[in-house]
Enzyme design. Structure first.
Site: not given
Length: 237
Positions: A124, A179, A211
């Site tokens: 991320s 996601d 995610h």
């Protein structure tokens, strides 16, 4: 904070089982920690991520105010005006952290590890940070990986690559199609932009993955890491 160095970074280190000949810097996502990322990976794989010859460094981002949390304090690599790909980057905070992480890379080099034996990546926000660090400041590292990450549309990374004419580190990119925080389309856009600017890269897409980290993703990441940072036996083959 302008004079910050790698000394501000807490770090979790997984030593190689054998002789240390390469290093991997693995950056966590927003609000996490180096130890937290290591334990998450261990949970997904049912074992620690370890290598015979590669030291893994999981640094923890220093706490700072984070605009998407209404200015709340969080362990984030940099600030964002909002979590979207169509707003400006918070370059001031990104550049401070690029310097802090450069000091971490320099520590490895001073210990005898060559730059082309150092890999940088993350999950991320950590993956976004890794792309800034490598493609703007350290184009001589072994490679970059970005898991569930993206770059903003007018990213300083793209601007740096437009001026670059050297060999660029390969990017290994993964993203879940389900996601909802960092959209898969943002990863696709990042991938195609980097490709158009000369980066060798492939986006691995994972259906029904949100995610998060997945075992399949980490398994293929581990194989890719070994192609970029082979041990002595692999290099002789």
């Amino acid at each position: 904070m302008a004079a910050a160095s790698a000394s501000v970074l807490q770090r979790c280190i997984v030593s190689p089982a054998g002789r240390h000949s390469a290093s991997l810097i693995f950056l966590h996502g927003s609000g996490d920690s180096g130890q937290g990322l290591r334990m998450w990976i261990k949970q997904v794989l049912n074992q620690d991520l370890t290598f015979q010859h590669i030291k893994i460094i999981y640094p923890t981002a220093p706490p700072r105010s984070y605009t998407p949390m209404k200015g709340g304090i969080s362990n984030v690599w940099f600030d964002r005006f909002k979590i979207t790909n169509d707003c400006p980057e918070h370059l001031e905070s990104i550049d401070v952290m690029c310097q802090v992480l450069t000091d971490l890379i320099d520590e490895e080099v001073k210990s005898g590890i060559k730059k082309n034996r150092i890999l940088i990546g993350g999950f991320s926000m950590g993956g976004s940070m890794a792309m800034h660090l490598a493609y703007r400041n350290h184009q001589d590292v072994a490679g970059v990986f970005a898991l569930s990450s993206f770059l903003n549309k007018a990213s300083a990374v793209y601007q740096a690559l437009q001026k670059s004419n050297g060999v660029l580190p390969e990017l290994f990119q993964c993203h879940g199609t389900a996601d909802e925080l960092v959209l898969h389309s943002w990863a696709e856009e990042t991938n195609s932009m980097l490709k158009s600017l000369g980066v060798t890269t492939k986006l691995h897409s994972f259906p029904d993955v949100y995610h998060e980290l997945s075992k399949t993703e980490l398994d293929i990441l581990k194989l890719w890491i070994l192609t970029k940072l082979p041990g002595e036996m692999e290099k002789q083959k």
